[in-house]
Design a protein around this motif. Structure first.
Motif, PDB file in Angstrom:
ATOM      1  N   THR A  52    -108.232-103.437  40.642  1.00  0.00           N
ATOM      2  CA  THR A  52    -108.891-102.553  39.670  1.00  0.00           C
ATOM      3  C   THR A  52    -109.220-103.360  38.415  1.00  0.00           C
ATOM      4  OG1 THR A  52    -106.685-101.772  38.950  1.00  0.00           O
ATOM      5  CG2 THR A  52    -107.848-100.446  40.589  1.00  0.00           C
ATOM      6  N   PHE A  53    -108.506-103.121  37.298  1.00  0.00           N
ATOM      7  CA  PHE A  53    -108.907-103.707  36.020  1.00  0.00           C
ATOM      8  C   PHE A  53    -108.490-105.162  35.835  1.00  0.00           C
ATOM      9  CE2 PHE A  53    -104.578-102.380  35.183  1.00  0.00           C
ATOM     10  CZ  PHE A  53    -104.088-103.391  34.353  1.00  0.00           C
ATOM     11  N   LEU A  54    -107.536-105.660  36.611  1.00  0.00           N
ATOM     12  CA  LEU A  54    -106.952-106.982  36.355  1.00  0.00           C
ATOM     13  C   LEU A  54    -107.659-108.094  37.128  1.00  0.00           C
ATOM     14  CD1 LEU A  54    -104.452-107.863  34.571  1.00  0.00           C
ATOM     15  CD2 LEU A  54    -103.181-108.045  36.707  1.00  0.00           C
ATOM     16  N   ARG A  55    -108.790-107.812  37.726  1.00  0.00           N
ATOM     17  CA  ARG A  55    -109.432-108.783  38.621  1.00  0.00           C
ATOM     18  C   ARG A  55    -109.804-110.089  37.925  1.00  0.00           C
ATOM     19  NH1 ARG A  55    -114.333-105.884  41.147  1.00  0.00           N
ATOM     20  NH2 ARG A  55    -112.678-104.352  41.469  1.00  0.00           N
ATOM     21  N   ASP A  56    -110.046-110.040  36.610  1.00  0.00           N
ATOM     22  CA  ASP A  56    -110.398-111.257  35.872  1.00  0.00           C
ATOM     23  C   ASP A  56    -109.197-111.925  35.220  1.00  0.00           C
ATOM     24  OD1 ASP A  56    -113.218-111.069  36.343  1.00  0.00           O
ATOM     25  OD2 ASP A  56    -113.303-109.454  34.861  1.00  0.00           O
ATOM     26  N   GLN A  57    -107.993-111.373  35.434  1.00  0.00           N
ATOM     27  CA  GLN A  57    -106.813-111.855  34.708  1.00  0.00           C
ATOM     28  C   GLN A  57    -105.654-112.255  35.617  1.00  0.00           C
ATOM     29  OE1 GLN A  57    -107.536-108.125  32.128  1.00  0.00           O
ATOM     30  NE2 GLN A  57    -105.968-109.260  30.992  1.00  0.00           N
ATOM     31  N   LEU A  78    -111.159-111.565  45.696  1.00  0.00           N
ATOM     32  CA  LEU A  78    -110.427-112.743  46.166  1.00  0.00           C
ATOM     33  C   LEU A  78    -110.903-114.042  45.521  1.00  0.00           C
ATOM     34  CD1 LEU A  78    -109.598-112.331  49.959  1.00  0.00           C
ATOM     35  CD2 LEU A  78    -108.016-112.930  48.111  1.00  0.00           C
ATOM     36  N   ASP A  79    -112.216-114.247  45.433  1.00  0.00           N
ATOM     37  CA  ASP A  79    -112.706-115.487  44.835  1.00  0.00           C
ATOM     38  C   ASP A  79    -112.331-115.581  43.362  1.00  0.00           C
ATOM     39  OD1 ASP A  79    -113.715-116.527  47.145  1.00  0.00           O
ATOM     40  OD2 ASP A  79    -115.786-115.922  46.771  1.00  0.00           O
ATOM     41  N   LYS A  80    -112.275-114.439  42.686  1.00  0.00           N
ATOM     42  CA  LYS A  80    -111.849-114.449  41.287  1.00  0.00           C
ATOM     43  C   LYS A  80    -110.411-114.937  41.157  1.00  0.00           C
ATOM     44  CE  LYS A  80    -114.839-110.811  39.387  1.00  0.00           C
ATOM     45  NZ  LYS A  80    -115.345-111.545  38.219  1.00  0.00           N
ATOM     46  N   VAL A  81    -109.504-114.365  41.937  1.00  0.00           N
ATOM     47  CA  VAL A  81    -108.094-114.713  41.772  1.00  0.00           C
ATOM     48  C   VAL A  81    -107.770-116.073  42.389  1.00  0.00           C
ATOM     49  CG1 VAL A  81    -107.403-112.299  41.601  1.00  0.00           C
ATOM     50  CG2 VAL A  81    -107.341-113.414  43.830  1.00  0.00           C
ATOM     51  N   LEU A  82    -108.550-116.499  43.387  1.00  0.00           N
ATOM     52  CA  LEU A  82    -108.267-117.780  44.031  1.00  0.00           C
ATOM     53  C   LEU A  82    -108.800-118.971  43.242  1.00  0.00           C
ATOM     54  CD1 LEU A  82    -108.865-116.960  47.799  1.00  0.00           C
ATOM     55  CD2 LEU A  82    -106.680-117.496  46.714  1.00  0.00           C
ATOM     56  N   TYR A  83    -109.938-118.803  42.539  1.00  0.00           N
ATOM     57  CA  TYR A  83    -110.434-119.981  41.805  1.00  0.00           C
ATOM     58  C   TYR A  83    -111.293-119.673  40.579  1.00  0.00           C
ATOM     59  CZ  TYR A  83    -115.208-119.726  43.761  1.00  0.00           C
ATOM     60  OH  TYR A  83    -116.476-119.350  44.085  1.00  0.00           O
ATOM     61  N   GLN A  84    -112.064-118.601  40.580  1.00  0.00           N
ATOM     62  CA  GLN A  84    -112.991-118.386  39.474  1.00  0.00           C
ATOM     63  C   GLN A  84    -112.282-118.155  38.142  1.00  0.00           C
ATOM     64  OE1 GLN A  84    -115.559-115.219  40.844  1.00  0.00           O
ATOM     65  NE2 GLN A  84    -116.661-116.552  42.257  1.00  0.00           N
ATOM     66  N   ASN A  85    -111.214-117.377  38.156  1.00  0.00           N
ATOM     67  CA  ASN A  85    -110.461-117.157  36.921  1.00  0.00           C
ATOM     68  C   ASN A  85    -109.825-118.445  36.416  1.00  0.00           C
ATOM     69  OD1 ASN A  85    -111.170-114.470  37.160  1.00  0.00           O
ATOM     70  ND2 ASN A  85    -109.218-113.840  38.054  1.00  0.00           N
ATOM     71  N   GLY A  88    -109.495-124.471  21.603  1.00  0.00           N
ATOM     72  CA  GLY A  88    -110.052-123.868  22.812  1.00  0.00           C
ATOM     73  C   GLY A  88    -109.267-124.201  24.060  1.00  0.00           C
ATOM     74  N   LEU A  89    -107.956-124.410  23.895  1.00  0.00           N
ATOM     75  CA  LEU A  89    -107.096-124.771  25.023  1.00  0.00           C
ATOM     76  C   LEU A  89    -106.297-123.566  25.488  1.00  0.00           C
ATOM     77  CD1 LEU A  89    -105.571-128.036  23.505  1.00  0.00           C
ATOM     78  CD2 LEU A  89    -107.305-127.930  25.311  1.00  0.00           C
ATOM     79  N   PRO A  90    -106.114-123.407  26.802  1.00  0.00           N
ATOM     80  CA  PRO A  90    -105.209-122.365  27.279  1.00  0.00           C
ATOM     81  C   PRO A  90    -103.762-122.773  27.051  1.00  0.00           C
ATOM     82  CG  PRO A  90    -105.984-123.664  29.124  1.00  0.00           C
ATOM     83  CD  PRO A  90    -106.706-124.179  27.908  1.00  0.00           C
ATOM     84  N   VAL A  91    -102.907-121.803  26.780  1.00  0.00           N
ATOM     85  CA  VAL A  91    -101.474-122.065  26.676  1.00  0.00           C
ATOM     86  C   VAL A  91    -100.774-121.363  27.835  1.00  0.00           C
ATOM     87  CG1 VAL A  91    -100.950-120.107  25.135  1.00  0.00           C
ATOM     88  CG2 VAL A  91     -99.473-122.128  25.148  1.00  0.00           C
ATOM     89  N   PHE A  92     -99.880-122.084  28.489  1.00  0.00           N
ATOM     90  CA  PHE A  92     -99.149-121.579  29.652  1.00  0.00           C
ATOM     91  C   PHE A  92     -97.708-121.350  29.237  1.00  0.00           C
ATOM     92  CE2 PHE A  92    -102.854-123.729  31.043  1.00  0.00           C
ATOM     93  CZ  PHE A  92    -103.260-123.132  32.234  1.00  0.00           C
ATOM     94  N   GLU A 128    -111.004-121.490  36.930  1.00  0.00           N
ATOM     95  CA  GLU A 128    -112.086-122.311  36.373  1.00  0.00           C
ATOM     96  C   GLU A 128    -112.401-121.915  34.942  1.00  0.00           C
ATOM     97  OE1 GLU A 128    -114.787-123.803  40.163  1.00  0.00           O
ATOM     98  OE2 GLU A 128    -115.339-121.929  39.155  1.00  0.00           O
ATOM     99  N   ARG A 129    -112.404-120.612  34.696  1.00  0.00           N
ATOM    100  CA  ARG A 129    -112.681-120.132  33.330  1.00  0.00           C
ATOM    101  C   ARG A 129    -111.556-120.532  32.384  1.00  0.00           C
ATOM    102  NH1 ARG A 129    -110.370-115.968  31.128  1.00  0.00           N
ATOM    103  NH2 ARG A 129    -109.790-115.062  33.142  1.00  0.00           N
ATOM    104  N   VAL A 130    -110.311-120.279  32.769  1.00  0.00           N
ATOM    105  CA  VAL A 130    -109.168-120.566  31.906  1.00  0.00           C
ATOM    106  C   VAL A 130    -109.073-122.052  31.580  1.00  0.00           C
ATOM    107  CG1 VAL A 130    -106.641-120.647  31.888  1.00  0.00           C
ATOM    108  CG2 VAL A 130    -107.812-118.523  32.496  1.00  0.00           C
ATOM    109  N   LEU A 131    -109.317-122.891  32.599  1.00  0.00           N
ATOM    110  CA  LEU A 131    -109.186-124.336  32.430  1.00  0.00           C
ATOM    111  C   LEU A 131    -110.457-125.004  31.898  1.00  0.00           C
ATOM    112  CD1 LEU A 131    -107.293-125.122  35.751  1.00  0.00           C
ATOM    113  CD2 LEU A 131    -106.303-125.139  33.462  1.00  0.00           C
ATOM    114  N   ASN A 132    -111.475-124.206  31.645  1.00  0.00           N
ATOM    115  CA  ASN A 132    -112.760-124.723  31.162  1.00  0.00           C
ATOM    116  C   ASN A 132    -113.350-125.754  32.121  1.00  0.00           C
ATOM    117  OD1 ASN A 132    -112.768-123.236  28.638  1.00  0.00           O
ATOM    118  ND2 ASN A 132    -111.169-124.644  27.952  1.00  0.00           N
TER     119      ASN A 132
END
Length: 285
Positions: free
Chosen positions: A236-241, A270-277, A157-161, A279-283
């Motif tokens: 548009t579609f990339l707001r969560d990515q 803005l909040d999604k791209v600045l921190y919410q995404n 369950g780890l993100p890979v960069f 937070e999700r990726v990094l658990n």
């Protein structure tokens, strides 16, 4: 405006870590760090001298309006910064999060799989960074040597960069197509693409359109010609990515925050791209 928002910087390195980051004035590497800062639009090409100490680096994070900076090490044949060093730097400071790096080419897959477990479970680092394009030899991101790393991260369950971008020695290794193949083979793996495969902006956006487990961090290249497509897609579609990063020390922190807020993102993303995404990726949540 920057000081009132929560912001996670997904790619940051204090310059004292290595000459590559501008640790030593008068060296060739120091001049290259200045050159790269100028190329990506830093107004002051020696701003990074403040992070010649850890205290200076942390103060810079605090004053920039960044809530949390993710400190990334490296593990390549030419430059290796141990995961223990990343833990040592980040552990005392609530503003810092560490991320591990591994290189199966150099260490072999058995040792790397053990290090992934140790670095994340014992050291508490928040994901795995790989740089296939800086290998010896340089290889595409879906080279068979790296597939067990992706499999392990998916299972844990780890993100890979994955490093990409125009500073890779062989430009063909910035091609986004291997990212799509990894995303298809490991649908439960959170893939984060550093430098956003710039300048292949349209192509990596196409990959991210097809595969929702692909996240883009254009960092300092989002201010380069042609990068407006990242913003258009995020609206548009990339707001969560799409995720924010400065790529410090190669771009100034506060300037990057201010410049980013003026790129034309819709207020609701803005909040999604600045921190919410992040937070999700990094658990983190």
């Amino acid at each position: 405006m920057s000081s009132t928002r929560k912001i996670i910087d997904l790619r940051s390195r204090p310059s004292f870590l290595h000459d590559f980051y501008g640790a030593t004035p008068g060296t060739k590497e120091y001049e290259v760090a200045k050159w790269l800062n100028r190329r990506v639009g830093s107004k002051h090409d020696e701003h990074f001298v403040r992070s010649h100490t850890l205290e200076g680096f942390v103060a810079e994070v605090r004053e920039s309006g960044i809530t949390t900076a993710v400190v990334v090490g490296r593990d390549t044949p030419s430059l290796s910064i141990s995961n223990d060093r990343i833990k040592e730097i980040t552990a005392p400071h609530k503003e810092l999060i560490g991320k591990a790096s591994v290189d199966p080419q150099t260490h072999g897959i058995k040792a790397v799989l053990a290090e992934i477990e140790r670095a994340t479970k014992q050291l508490g680092l928040r994901g795995i960074n790989v740089e296939p394009g800086f290998g010896n030899p340089a290889v595409p991101a879906d080279d068979p040597q790296f597939l067990p790393v992706y499999d392990a991260c998916a299972q844990l369950g780890l993100p890979v960069f994955i490093m990409s971008g125009p500073t890779t020695p062989n430009f063909e290794h910035t091609d986004p197509a291997p990212i799509g193949r990894i995303a298809r083979q490991f649908p439960n793996l959170n893939i984060v693409v550093y430098h956003g495969c710039y300048p292949y902006v349209n192509e990596i956006i196409g990959v991210a359109f097809r595969y929702e487990n692909v996240n883009l961090v254009p960092d300092m290249y989002i201010f380069q010609p042609g990068s407006n497509l990242y913003v258009e897609a995020a609206n548009t579609f990339l707001r969560d990515q799409l995720l924010f990063a400065t790529s410090y020390p190669f771009r100034a922190m506060r300037q990057t925050v201010d410049d980013f807020l003026n790129l034309g993102f819709n207020e609701e993303v803005l909040d999604k791209v600045l921190y919410q995404n992040a937070e999700r990726v990094l658990n983190l949540s």
